[in-house]
Each structure stands twice: as structure tokens, then as C-alpha cells.
Motif scaffolding. Structure first.
Motif, PDB file in Angstrom:
ATOM      1  N   PHE A   1       1.013  10.193 -66.515  1.00 39.87           N
ATOM      2  CA  PHE A   1       1.106  11.274 -65.524  1.00 39.87           C
ATOM      3  C   PHE A   1       2.504  11.877 -65.549  1.00 39.87           C
ATOM      4  O   PHE A   1       3.473  11.192 -65.878  1.00 39.87           O
ATOM      5  CB  PHE A   1       0.854  10.741 -64.109  1.00 39.87           C
ATOM      6  N   SER A   2       2.589  13.151 -65.165  1.00 41.60           N
ATOM      7  CA  SER A   2       3.934  13.733 -65.041  1.00 41.60           C
ATOM      8  C   SER A   2       4.640  13.038 -63.883  1.00 41.60           C
ATOM      9  O   SER A   2       3.997  12.684 -62.888  1.00 41.60           O
ATOM     10  CB  SER A   2       3.850  15.235 -64.791  1.00 41.60           C
ATOM     11  N   LEU A   3       5.947  12.820 -64.026  1.00 39.73           N
ATOM     12  CA  LEU A   3       6.706  12.111 -62.992  1.00 39.73           C
ATOM     13  C   LEU A   3       6.557  12.798 -61.640  1.00 39.73           C
ATOM     14  O   LEU A   3       6.383  12.162 -60.613  1.00 39.73           O
ATOM     15  CB  LEU A   3       8.194  12.095 -63.359  1.00 39.73           C
ATOM     16  N   ASP A   4       6.611  14.120 -61.686  1.00 44.18           N
ATOM     17  CA  ASP A   4       6.545  14.892 -60.458  1.00 44.18           C
ATOM     18  C   ASP A   4       5.222  14.643 -59.723  1.00 44.18           C
ATOM     19  O   ASP A   4       5.210  14.377 -58.523  1.00 44.18           O
ATOM     20  CB  ASP A   4       6.706  16.370 -60.811  1.00 44.18           C
ATOM     21  N   SER A   5       4.113  14.690 -60.464  1.00 43.55           N
ATOM     22  CA  SER A   5       2.818  14.532 -59.803  1.00 43.55           C
ATOM     23  C   SER A   5       2.632  13.093 -59.322  1.00 43.55           C
ATOM     24  O   SER A   5       2.011  12.839 -58.299  1.00 43.55           O
ATOM     25  CB  SER A   5       1.682  14.962 -60.733  1.00 43.55           C
ATOM     26  N   LEU A   6       3.203  12.153 -60.067  1.00 40.45           N
ATOM     27  CA  LEU A   6       3.115  10.745 -59.660  1.00 40.45           C
ATOM     28  C   LEU A   6       3.879  10.531 -58.350  1.00 40.45           C
ATOM     29  O   LEU A   6       3.369   9.962 -57.390  1.00 40.45           O
ATOM     30  CB  LEU A   6       3.690   9.855 -60.771  1.00 40.45           C
ATOM     31  N   ARG A   7       5.109  11.027 -58.322  1.00 42.73           N
ATOM     32  CA  ARG A   7       5.963  10.766 -57.162  1.00 42.73           C
ATOM     33  C   ARG A   7       5.510  11.531 -55.922  1.00 42.73           C
ATOM     34  O   ARG A   7       5.792  11.115 -54.801  1.00 42.73           O
ATOM     35  CB  ARG A   7       7.430  11.087 -57.508  1.00 42.73           C
ATOM     36  N   LYS A   8       4.787  12.632 -56.128  1.00 44.42           N
ATOM     37  CA  LYS A   8       4.248  13.372 -54.977  1.00 44.42           C
ATOM     38  C   LYS A   8       3.234  12.531 -54.210  1.00 44.42           C
ATOM     39  O   LYS A   8       3.000  12.761 -53.037  1.00 44.42           O
ATOM     40  CB  LYS A   8       3.569  14.652 -55.470  1.00 44.42           C
ATOM     41  N   LYS A   9       2.650  11.560 -54.899  1.00 45.64           N
ATOM     42  CA  LYS A   9       1.596  10.758 -54.269  1.00 45.64           C
ATOM     43  C   LYS A   9       2.159   9.514 -53.580  1.00 45.64           C
ATOM     44  O   LYS A   9       1.418   8.711 -53.029  1.00 45.64           O
ATOM     45  CB  LYS A   9       0.572  10.324 -55.342  1.00 45.64           C
ATOM     46  N   ILE A  10       3.469   9.321 -53.685  1.00 48.76           N
ATOM     47  CA  ILE A  10       4.058   8.091 -53.158  1.00 48.76           C
ATOM     48  C   ILE A  10       5.131   8.405 -52.115  1.00 48.76           C
ATOM     49  O   ILE A  10       6.004   9.243 -52.341  1.00 48.76           O
ATOM     50  CB  ILE A  10       4.711   7.277 -54.303  1.00 48.76           C
ATOM     51  N   GLY A  11       5.033   7.742 -50.972  1.00 46.99           N
ATOM     52  CA  GLY A  11       6.075   7.873 -49.947  1.00 46.99           C
ATOM     53  C   GLY A  11       6.837   6.569 -49.854  1.00 46.99           C
ATOM     54  O   GLY A  11       6.253   5.492 -49.957  1.00 46.99           O
ATOM     55  N   ILE A  12       8.154   6.682 -49.697  1.00 45.23           N
ATOM     56  CA  ILE A  12       8.963   5.464 -49.656  1.00 45.23           C
ATOM     57  C   ILE A  12       9.856   5.480 -48.418  1.00 45.23           C
ATOM     58  O   ILE A  12      10.537   6.472 -48.149  1.00 45.23           O
ATOM     59  CB  ILE A  12       9.868   5.363 -50.906  1.00 45.23           C
ATOM     60  N   VAL A  13       9.822   4.386 -47.671  1.00 51.80           N
ATOM     61  CA  VAL A  13      10.775   4.230 -46.567  1.00 51.80           C
ATOM     62  C   VAL A  13      11.514   2.917 -46.814  1.00 51.80           C
ATOM     63  O   VAL A  13      10.893   1.878 -46.962  1.00 51.80           O
ATOM     64  CB  VAL A  13      10.069   4.188 -45.196  1.00 51.80           C
ATOM     65  N   THR A  14      12.833   3.002 -46.915  1.00 52.40           N
ATOM     66  CA  THR A  14      13.593   1.781 -47.184  1.00 52.40           C
ATOM     67  C   THR A  14      14.491   1.459 -45.998  1.00 52.40           C
ATOM     68  O   THR A  14      14.559   2.210 -45.031  1.00 52.40           O
ATOM     69  CB  THR A  14      14.479   1.935 -48.433  1.00 52.40           C
ATOM     70  N   GLN A  15      15.196   0.342 -46.124  1.00 51.30           N
ATOM     71  CA  GLN A  15      16.072  -0.092 -45.036  1.00 51.30           C
ATOM     72  C   GLN A  15      17.210   0.901 -44.812  1.00 51.30           C
ATOM     73  O   GLN A  15      17.533   1.248 -43.690  1.00 51.30           O
ATOM     74  CB  GLN A  15      16.625  -1.465 -45.398  1.00 51.30           C
ATOM     75  N   ASP A  16      17.811   1.341 -45.903  1.00 55.28           N
ATOM     76  CA  ASP A  16      18.927   2.279 -45.752  1.00 55.28           C
ATOM     77  C   ASP A  16      18.428   3.703 -45.945  1.00 55.28           C
ATOM     78  O   ASP A  16      18.147   4.133 -47.048  1.00 55.28           O
ATOM     79  CB  ASP A  16      20.061   1.959 -46.731  1.00 55.28           C
ATOM     80  N   VAL A  17      18.304   4.408 -44.821  1.00 59.70           N
ATOM     81  CA  VAL A  17      17.805   5.778 -44.862  1.00 59.70           C
ATOM     82  C   VAL A  17      18.971   6.709 -45.192  1.00 59.70           C
ATOM     83  O   VAL A  17      20.047   6.584 -44.632  1.00 59.70           O
ATOM     84  CB  VAL A  17      17.208   6.167 -43.503  1.00 59.70           C
ATOM     85  N   ILE A  18      18.747   7.603 -46.116  1.00 58.56           N
ATOM     86  CA  ILE A  18      19.792   8.558 -46.462  1.00 58.56           C
ATOM     87  C   ILE A  18      19.543   9.854 -45.685  1.00 58.56           C
ATOM     88  O   ILE A  18      18.497  10.479 -45.813  1.00 58.56           O
ATOM     89  CB  ILE A  18      19.773   8.881 -47.975  1.00 58.56           C
ATOM     90  N   LEU A  19      20.513  10.226 -44.857  1.00 56.08           N
ATOM     91  CA  LEU A  19      20.425  11.518 -44.175  1.00 56.08           C
ATOM     92  C   LEU A  19      21.451  12.446 -44.803  1.00 56.08           C
ATOM     93  O   LEU A  19      22.558  12.030 -45.109  1.00 56.08           O
ATOM     94  CB  LEU A  19      20.718  11.352 -42.678  1.00 56.08           C
ATOM     95  N   PHE A  20      21.056  13.700 -44.996  1.00 59.84           N
ATOM     96  CA  PHE A  20      21.987  14.650 -45.609  1.00 59.84           C
ATOM     97  C   PHE A  20      22.770  15.396 -44.544  1.00 59.84           C
ATOM     98  O   PHE A  20      22.317  15.529 -43.404  1.00 59.84           O
ATOM     99  CB  PHE A  20      21.234  15.626 -46.503  1.00 59.84           C
ATOM    100  N   ASN A  21      23.914  15.900 -44.906  1.00 61.23           N
ATOM    101  CA  ASN A  21      24.775  16.612 -43.976  1.00 61.23           C
ATOM    102  C   ASN A  21      24.199  18.004 -43.718  1.00 61.23           C
ATOM    103  O   ASN A  21      24.648  18.994 -44.269  1.00 61.23           O
ATOM    104  CB  ASN A  21      26.175  16.698 -44.585  1.00 61.23           C
ATOM    105  N   ASP A  22      23.187  18.040 -42.879  1.00 59.02           N
ATOM    106  CA  ASP A  22      22.426  19.255 -42.648  1.00 59.02           C
ATOM    107  C   ASP A  22      21.811  19.116 -41.253  1.00 59.02           C
ATOM    108  O   ASP A  22      22.049  18.124 -40.572  1.00 59.02           O
ATOM    109  CB  ASP A  22      21.340  19.353 -43.743  1.00 59.02           C
ATOM    110  N   SER A  23      21.024  20.082 -40.823  1.00 51.97           N
ATOM    111  CA  SER A  23      20.438  19.977 -39.483  1.00 51.97           C
ATOM    112  C   SER A  23      19.359  18.895 -39.459  1.00 51.97           C
ATOM    113  O   SER A  23      18.832  18.501 -40.497  1.00 51.97           O
ATOM    114  CB  SER A  23      19.839  21.315 -39.078  1.00 51.97           C
ATOM    115  N   VAL A  24      19.042  18.435 -38.237  1.00 46.97           N
ATOM    116  CA  VAL A  24      17.975  17.446 -38.094  1.00 46.97           C
ATOM    117  C   VAL A  24      16.677  18.018 -38.643  1.00 46.97           C
ATOM    118  O   VAL A  24      15.922  17.344 -39.346  1.00 46.97           O
ATOM    119  CB  VAL A  24      17.818  17.055 -36.606  1.00 46.97           C
ATOM    120  N   ARG A  25      16.436  19.305 -38.356  1.00 45.04           N
ATOM    121  CA  ARG A  25      15.224  19.942 -38.848  1.00 45.04           C
ATOM    122  C   ARG A  25      15.108  19.818 -40.374  1.00 45.04           C
ATOM    123  O   ARG A  25      14.107  19.361 -40.899  1.00 45.04           O
ATOM    124  CB  ARG A  25      15.200  21.424 -38.463  1.00 45.04           C
TER     125      ARG A  25
END
Ligand SMILES: Nc1ncnc2c1ncn2[C@@H]1O[C@H](COP(=O)(O)OP(=O)(O)O)[C@@H](O)[C@H]1O
Ligand SMILES: [Mg+2]
Length: 590
Positions: free
Chosen positions: A419-443
């Protein structure tokens, strides 16, 4: 390396050619100002002291020797001002065009690096220090820019000046010219030798600079750990020591670099002495006229400038090429995870299967050993076991952050590599212990799960992840900017933002890697509820320590030393009285 830098430069052929043409015009105009010596001499001392030059000078000489002396001088002044007046707009244009050429080229390199880094696999990133990569994007591109400016733009500009001044000198007196020429090969040899040394030194210096960045970024990332272990002193000492090394090498290599212009200056003095004596003799014997001697002297003095600049440019170019090499290490990096699958994974229908999967980060230490595992659609599977047993490694294989060394992982009977990596990863959600938040709005941080989501979908995800109160208490609501790294947001809130992202992404397969490990009881209750919302109707693999989470799984898999040692539901495993039962009673007692 120069060819590769050239490849970026040649993207802007038209701009490059315009820059070269204007450089040539500016150089010729500069030559004119030296040539003006001839009409000046004839106007001041009479034309017997001056020889005729090219037609334009013969015309000038005639023009400035017709009237009375003062009139002639005014004519000369006007001619000089005119030449500089013509040169002025060209000089400005040269600045403008060469700056845009330089900035366009550097932006291309920078964007190529950034693009490649986002595309390179997780594997690549886990094996490379981020401080080093950061230094490549910031410091190395800055040095390449500098090298472009000095080593290409100044080089070109000074080459033209060199040709014009040397041409003038040759016209003025070939005898004096060849005397000067005799002394130059010696200069060039010295310069080349030093240039080579400089390049080597700057490669080491660049590495030491990157190391400083790595130390600083490690400190910032690990500040909590450093404080909890009271290692501030140790880290500071380590940083100080690296700074001392950097300083010493910096001074040494820059001293070496300064050698280049200083030595060429000294050579210039030797040259001037020789010319003065020989030139005087030639005038006394009537071989050349005084104006020619003056033109020669003028152009030889002026030619020092481009020669010095060329030396500098050479050093800087060498210096920049070392950085180019380092930048290309990224741009030309080959990746181990290949995105060669042609098929699009449209939907997840039946099961994920691990077949005889073995994995190791390096050959010496196997992490997963001949693992067989089947996770059916709709199942919630808990993965438990001692730390370091390979749980995270196992789940990282599903979105292909790493590929197995042997064996295959299949989704609905097909190797995931098809499968193409993109289509594979679209089907998978990941939540880990260390959440990465970007320097952007909460929205925007929540929308990371699906930037195109509608407003109602966004609100729904906020509600389901129990973020409503959190958002309503923020000063600017969803538009609130998350401070750098989101230090002001609690662990539980971060986790729920991660869950909101996952809900928006809406993937059929979910991976939760110790998502609840670091939370207190209240946060956990909220998170558990949010998690329950997220799990609805999905296939999930949950890595957890807390038995409250594990107990409700359909199936529990105990992984130890890279092997499945037990498998079953909670009560079955308790009856077995093995590793799981031991672990359970231990926690129960607490
Ligand atoms: N990126 C990596 N490079 C090298 N070794 C790693 C890497 N990540 C994990 N390991 C090693 O692999 C083993 C399994 O780690 P991991 O899968 O994280 O275990 P778990 O999640 O069960 O605690 C450990 O010995 C760990 O040190
Ligand atoms: Mg882990």
C-alpha cells in the motif's frame, strides 16, 4: 560540490546572466576611471607627457587640450562625474539582482532540506540527532549563502575587475606587466595551500557547532529530568567544555583564514617596490611616457583589491562548500523505508496479521522474535508486559515507522508494503504518552487531525474528547495560541487534544501507546470517557500499565523479550497464574 551548488544557481539562468552582464559593465566603467589618467596628464602637463590610447581617450585628450587650462579641467571633471553617474544605477541594479539571485538559491536549498526532512522516515529521525539537523537548516544554509555572496557573486565581480585592470596594466607597459607576473605564481601557491587547510578546519568547526546545538536542545527537552536528578551543574560543565573546544578551534581556523589576505598584502608590497624601480628606469630612458607609468601604477594598485577579494572569496567558498556537503547529506539521504506500494488502502475490512515478524534496530540485539499475531476488525487488544519488551516497537511496525527485518505484516491479507504509505497511515490513528502540540492556535492543533474538517465536526470532536470546559475557560477560546511546546497545558488536556485529533481523523485502526500512564485520577476519569468515545466502532491496540484500562479489552497479549508469552482475556490469564497474574496481584496490593 561546486557543481551541485551550481545546479541550484542555474535554476535562475536569466538572472545569473543579467548579473554577469552588469558585472561586466560595472568593471569596464571602473577601468575607464583609471584610463582617465591619460587625459588628465595631457591636460595638466601637456600632451608630450601622455601617449594616445583607445579612440575614446584620443578624442578626450583632444577635447581637453583645446581650450585654456581651467576650461580643460572643468571638462575633465564633467567627464569623471559622467562616468560615475553612469556607473551608479548599474551598481544599484547589481546589488538588487545579486541579492535576489542569492536569496532565491538559498531559499531553494532550505526548502529542499525541510521537505526532505519531513519526508524522511521516522527511522531516519530516530537515528539522527535533531540538534545536528537543526544546525544544518539554520547555520549551514547561512554559510552557503555567505559562500554564494563571497564565493560566487564577489568572485564574478572581482574577476571582471581583475581582467579590466590587468588589461590596462598590460596596455600601459608589457615590461612592467611581466615583471609583476613573474611574482604572482608564488603568491598563488601560498594561497592554495592555506585554502586547503582552511577548508579542513571549518569542517571540524561545523561539527563542533552542531554539537553545541545538540547539547542545548537536549537540555531544553530534558529540563525536567535534569532538574529532578539535580544534574544542572553536570550539564553546564559539559556545555562549557564543548564551548571551550569550539572557541579554540574557531580562533585557530579564523586566524588561518586571516592569513590569506594578510599574506597577499605583503606580497603586494614586494611587487610595488620592484615596479617603482623598474618603472623609473624605463621613464628615464624614454621607453614609456609618464602617463603610462601612472596608468600602470593605478591599475596595479587597484588590482590589489580584486585580488584580495578573490583570496577571501576562495576561502569563503571553501568554507561554504563544507556546509554544502553537510546540507547535501540531508537532501541526498536515501531512506530505508521505501514508499513503493502502488495500491491504495481504501478500507479496513477483516484483520491485521503479523506473520513470523522479527525486528531489530541493529543486528546484534533482536527486539521482536518470530512474532505471530492476529487482530480482527472491531477487536480491542491490550498489549502488556515488562518495559523494554518491545511493545512500542511492535505497534510502530503497523504504520511502517520501521519495517520488519523478516516476516510480513498484512492488512486484509495483503502485505502493508504493497500500500502507499499515505493511504496506509490515513487508516491509523496514534495517541502516545508524549503529545506533541505545535506553536499555533488550539483550533489548528485539533484540526491537525483533519485540516478540512467542518465546524460541526470540530465541535463534535471537542465535545467527545471532553474539551468543552477547557476551551471555554481559555481567554480567546479556540483561537488561543498554545505557548511554545504547550507547557502551560496539563498532561490530561494534552491527551484529550490528541484524542480530539484522532476523532477528527476518524481512522478505523487505533494505537494507544501508554496514553494514560502519566495522569492523576481526575484527569484519568475524563480521559477514560474521552477514550471510550474514541474507541467506539474501531479496532484498537492499547498499550497500558493500568489494569483498569486493560481489563475491558477483548483480548490481552503479554509481550516479554520480544515474544508473546501469554494470551487471553482477563479472567483466563488470572487462572493461568503466569506473568500477567503476578503483575495484577502486585498492582492490586498497591
Ligand atoms: N530507536 C531505537 N533504536 C534502538 N533501540 C531501540 C529504539 N527504540 C527502542 N529500542 C530498544 O528496543 C527495546 C524495546 O523497546 P520498546 O519497544 O520501546 O519497549 P516497550 O515499549 O515494551 O517498553 C528496548 O531494549 C529499547 O532499548
Ligand atoms: Mg513503550
Amino acid at each position: 560540490m561546486l557543481r551541485k551548488l551550481g545546479r541550484y544557481l542555474f535554476e535562475y539562468k536569466a538572472l545569473l546572466i543579467s548579473v554577469l552582464i552588469i558585472m561586466m559593465i560595472v568593471a569596464i566603467l571602473s577601468g575607464f576611471t583609471v584610463g582617465m589618467i591619460t587625459p588628465i596628464v595631457s591636460s595638466l602637463f601637456g600632451s608630450t607627457y601622455a601617449s594616445s590610447g583607445p579612440w575614446i581617450f584620443r578624442w578626450l585628450i583632444k577635447w581637453v587640450t583645446q581650450g585654456d587650462r581651467l576650461e580643460n579641467l572643468i571638462k575633465l571633471a564633467i567627464s569623471l562625474i559622467l562616468i560615475y553617474g553612469i556607473k551608479f544605477p548599474f551598481s544599484l541594479l547589481l546589488y538588487y539582482l545579486s541579492d535576489s539571485l542569492e536569496q532565491r538559491t538559498i531559499a531553494d536549498i532550505r526548502v529542499d532540506m525541510f521537505g526532505k526532512l519531513t519526508n524522511l522516515s521516522y527511522r531516519f529521525h530516530s537515528e539522527t540527532k535533531s540538534g545536528e539537523l537543526l544546525s544544518k537548516i539554520t547555520n549551514d544554509t547561512e554559510k552557503i549563502r555567505f559562500a554564494l555572496r563571497r564565493g560566487v557573486i564577489h568572485l564574478g565581480q572581482n574577476m571582471f575587475l581583475l581582467v579590466v585592470y590587468l588589461g590596462l596594466a598590460l596596455w600601459a607597459s608589457w615590461r612592467l606587466f611581466f615583471l609583476a607576473l613573474l611574482l604572482t605564481p608564488f603568491t598563488l601557491l601560498v594561497i592554495q595551500f592555506i585554502g586547503k587547510k582552511v577548508r579542513g578546519k571549518f569542517t571540524t568547526l561545523r561539527k563542533e557547532r552542531a554539537f553545541l546545538n545538540t547539547l542545548a536542545s537536549e537540555m531544553l527537552h530534558g529540563i525536567k529530568i535534569i532538574k529532578s536528578f539535580g544534574m544542572e551543574r553536570y550539564e553546564l560543565d559539559r556545555f562549557k567544555e564543548a564551548n571551550v573546544n569550539y572557541r579554540k578551534n574557531y580562533v585557530k581556523s579564523h586566524l588561518l583564514k586571516a592569513f590569506l589576505p594578510a599574506s597577499s598584502e605583503l606580497m603586494g608590497a614586494v611587487l610595488a617596490g620592484g615596479i617603482l624601480v623598474l618603472g623609473g628606469i624605463l621613464i628615464f630612458r624614454g621607453v614609456i611616457t609618464p602617463d603610462r607609468f601612472l596608468v600602470f601604477l593605478g591599475s596595479i594598485i587597484l588590482v590589489q583589491q580584486p585580488i584580495r577579494q578573490l583570496n577571501l572569496a576562495y576561502g569563503d567558498l571553501q568554507h561554504g562548500l563544507a556546509s554544502m556537503e553537510s546540507a547535501l547529506e540531508i537532501i541526498e539521504a536515501t531512506d530505508i523505508i521505501r514508499d513503493e506500494g502502488k495500491e491504495i488502502l481504501k478500507s479496513f475490512g477483516k484483520a491485521i496479521r503479523f506473520e513470523d515478524v522479527s525486528f531489530s534496530y541493529d543486528e546484534s540485539k533482536p527486539i521482536l522474535k518470530n512474532l505471530n499475531l492476529k487482530i480482527k476488525k472491531g477487536e480491542t487488544v491490550a498489549l502488556v508486559g515488562p518495559s523494554g519488551g518491545g511493545k512500542t516497537t511492535l505497534v510502530n511496525l503497523i504504520p511502517r515507522f520501521f519495517d520488519p527485518v523478516s516476516g510480513v505484516i498484512e492488512i486484509d491479507g495483503k502485505d502493508i508494503r504493497s500500500f502507499s504509505l499515505d493511504s496506509l497511515r490515513k487508516k491509523i490513528g496514534i495517541v502516545t504518552q508524549d503529545v506533541i502540540l505545535f506553536n499555533d492556535s488550539v483550533r489548528n492543533n485539533i484540526l491537525y487531525g483533519n485540516p478540512k474538517a467542518t465546524k460541526s465536526k470540530l465541535n463534535e470532536s471537542i465535545k467527545k474528547s471532553h474539551l468543552t470546559t477547557f476551551v471555554s475557560e481559555l481567554k480567546k477560546g479556540l483561537e488561543t495560541e498554545i505557548g511554545e511546546k504547550g507547557e502551560r497545558i496539563s498532561g490530561g488536556e494534552k491527551q484529550r487534544i490528541a484524542i480530539a485529533r484522532a476523532i477528527l481523523k476518524n481512522p478505523p485502526i487505533l494505537i494507544l501507546d501508554e496514553a494514560t500512564s502519566s495522569l492523576d485520577a481526575v484527569s484519568e476519569k475524563l480521559l477514560q470517557d474521552a477514550m471510550a468515545e474514541l474507541l467506539k466502532g474501531r479496532t484498537a491496540i492499547i498499550i497500558a500499565h493500568r489494569l483498569s484500562t486493560v481489563r475491558c479489552a477483548d483480548r490481552i497479549i503479554v509481550l516479554s523479550k520480544g515474544e508473546v508469552v501469554e494470551e487471553g482475556n482477563h479472567s483466563e490469564l488470572l487462572k493461568k497464574n503466569g506473568l500477567y497474574a503476578q503483575h495484577y496481584t502486585l498492582q492490586f496490593k498497591e
